[in-house]
Design a protein around this motif. Structure first.
Motif, PDB file in Angstrom:
ATOM      1  N   LEU A 140      13.235 -29.271  48.523  1.00 28.58           N
ATOM      2  CA  LEU A 140      12.669 -30.142  47.582  1.00 28.58           C
ATOM      3  C   LEU A 140      11.277 -29.979  47.925  1.00 28.58           C
ATOM      4  CD1 LEU A 140      12.634 -32.378  45.329  1.00 28.58           C
ATOM      5  CD2 LEU A 140      12.904 -33.943  47.112  1.00 28.58           C
ATOM      6  N   ALA A 141      10.811 -30.292  49.243  1.00 29.29           N
ATOM      7  CA  ALA A 141       9.435 -30.068  49.372  1.00 29.29           C
ATOM      8  C   ALA A 141       9.116 -29.017  50.388  1.00 29.29           C
ATOM      9  CB  ALA A 141       9.006 -31.614  50.180  1.00 29.29           C
ATOM     10  N   TYR A 142       8.264 -27.956  49.754  1.00 30.78           N
ATOM     11  CA  TYR A 142       8.058 -26.769  50.641  1.00 30.78           C
ATOM     12  C   TYR A 142       7.313 -26.980  51.816  1.00 30.78           C
ATOM     13  CZ  TYR A 142      10.781 -24.305  46.968  1.00 30.78           C
ATOM     14  OH  TYR A 142      11.852 -23.959  46.349  1.00 30.78           O
ATOM     15  N   THR A 143       7.653 -26.253  53.015  1.00 32.58           N
ATOM     16  CA  THR A 143       6.877 -26.509  54.103  1.00 32.58           C
ATOM     17  C   THR A 143       5.877 -25.208  54.226  1.00 32.58           C
ATOM     18  OG1 THR A 143       8.451 -27.433  55.484  1.00 32.58           O
ATOM     19  CG2 THR A 143       6.689 -26.582  56.702  1.00 32.58           C
TER      20      THR A 143
ATOM     21  N   THR B 219      -2.853 -30.315  47.388  1.00 28.71           N
ATOM     22  CA  THR B 219      -2.684 -31.119  46.322  1.00 28.71           C
ATOM     23  C   THR B 219      -1.777 -32.441  46.972  1.00 28.71           C
ATOM     24  OG1 THR B 219      -0.518 -29.954  46.000  1.00 28.71           O
ATOM     25  CG2 THR B 219      -2.217 -29.315  44.641  1.00 28.71           C
ATOM     26  N   ILE B 220      -1.809 -33.440  46.009  1.00 30.09           N
ATOM     27  CA  ILE B 220      -1.106 -34.709  46.335  1.00 30.09           C
ATOM     28  C   ILE B 220       0.067 -34.303  45.417  1.00 30.09           C
ATOM     29  CG2 ILE B 220      -0.668 -37.025  45.861  1.00 30.09           C
ATOM     30  CD1 ILE B 220      -3.760 -37.506  45.968  1.00 30.09           C
TER      31      ILE B 220
ATOM     32  N   ALA C  62       5.070 -34.170  39.899  1.00 29.82           N
ATOM     33  CA  ALA C  62       3.447 -33.658  39.728  1.00 29.82           C
ATOM     34  C   ALA C  62       3.089 -33.178  40.889  1.00 29.82           C
ATOM     35  CB  ALA C  62       2.866 -34.845  38.964  1.00 29.82           C
ATOM     36  N   MET C  63       2.025 -32.231  40.618  1.00 29.80           N
ATOM     37  CA  MET C  63       1.296 -31.704  41.823  1.00 29.80           C
ATOM     38  C   MET C  63      -0.191 -31.856  41.575  1.00 29.80           C
ATOM     39  SD  MET C  63       3.233 -28.359  43.041  1.00 29.80           S
ATOM     40  CE  MET C  63       2.118 -27.730  44.421  1.00 29.80           C
TER      41      MET C  63
ATOM     42  N   GLY D 215      -4.080 -35.966  36.984  1.00 29.80           N
ATOM     43  CA  GLY D 215      -2.972 -35.212  37.185  1.00 29.80           C
ATOM     44  C   GLY D 215      -1.654 -36.326  37.678  1.00 29.80           C
ATOM     45  N   TRP D 216      -2.194 -37.239  38.198  1.00 27.22           N
ATOM     46  CA  TRP D 216      -0.992 -38.406  38.918  1.00 27.22           C
ATOM     47  C   TRP D 216      -0.134 -38.834  37.460  1.00 27.22           C
ATOM     48  CZ3 TRP D 216      -5.016 -42.253  41.263  1.00 27.22           C
ATOM     49  CH2 TRP D 216      -5.601 -41.608  42.277  1.00 27.22           C
TER      50      TRP D 216
END
Length: 204
Positions: free
Chosen positions: A49-52, A61-62, A10-11, A17-18
């Motif tokens: 996976l996690a975009y820089t 966003t979280i 999730a974002m 949205g959590w």
């Protein structure tokens, strides 16, 4: 822990949205461009996976990453980027604070600090909050490969002194390039999750 499955679950910018499933969560906090995405990618052995973000302060966003269906790594927006408007900074601060204060799933918070730079006021205030919250006090010193061994030792001493880290073992020097610190970080995560009632230690 061996990562068999990792995905962006999730974002979100608001509590609605959590993710709803009650998995334990370990959050990553730190200044913009400190390397939270690179840290998450290195832990999970995933390049994208996690975009820089191409622009520091751009992430708004979280981001919740589900690991093996057992727990989540949570990437909070970086703080302290000067080019972000005061209005945006205030908005980000609110939803970050809402998460940190209200999220029942939260079991720990790791502070990421660039080893090349002395912690600033926001870093120190965040670390004080982490300790006051009875979390482990784990600090990830990122970009260790950019310092010589001698300068790295000096930087670590400055970091421990500036943040008043109660135990030097809580500082984990990390390098996404070298893969340094990954094993130590997983050992800390396994220990934290092993203390969580939501995770069976035998699954770690």
């Amino acid at each position: 822990m061996k990562v068999k499955d990792a995905c962006l679950e999730a974002m979100a910018q608001a509590p609605e949205g959590w993710p709803q499933a009650p998995l334990p969560e370990i959050a990553m906090v730190g200044r913009s461009n400190v390397g939270k995405s690179s840290f998450i990618n290195a832990l999970c052995k995933r390049k994208k996976l996690a975009y820089t973000s191409s622009s520091p302060g751009k992430t708004r966003t979280i981001n919740f990453y589900n690991i093996n269906g057992l727990f989540r790594l949570v990437d909070l927006p970086g703080y302290g980027y000067a080019r972000v408007s005061k209005k945006d900074r205030a908005s980000w601060a609110k939803f970050i604070n809402d998460y940190l204060a209200d999220r029942e799933n939260l079991v720990d918070v790791f502070l990421l600090v660039d080893l090349r730079h002395e912690p600033n006021l926001m870093d120190r205030e965040m670390y004080d909050w982490i300790l006051d919250g009875q979390f482990s006090g784990t600090v990830i010193g990122t970009k260790a490969d950019k310092l010589s061994r001698n300068k790295q030792g000096q930087a670590e001493s400055i970091l421990v002194s500036s943040l008043q880290i109660p135990d030097r073992s809580l500082l984990i020097p990390f390098s996404a390039v070298q893969g340094r610190g990954v094993r130590e970080a997983w050992s800390r995560i396994d220990s934290i999750l092993g203390q969580s009632e939501s995770v069976d230690p035998q699954e770690l």
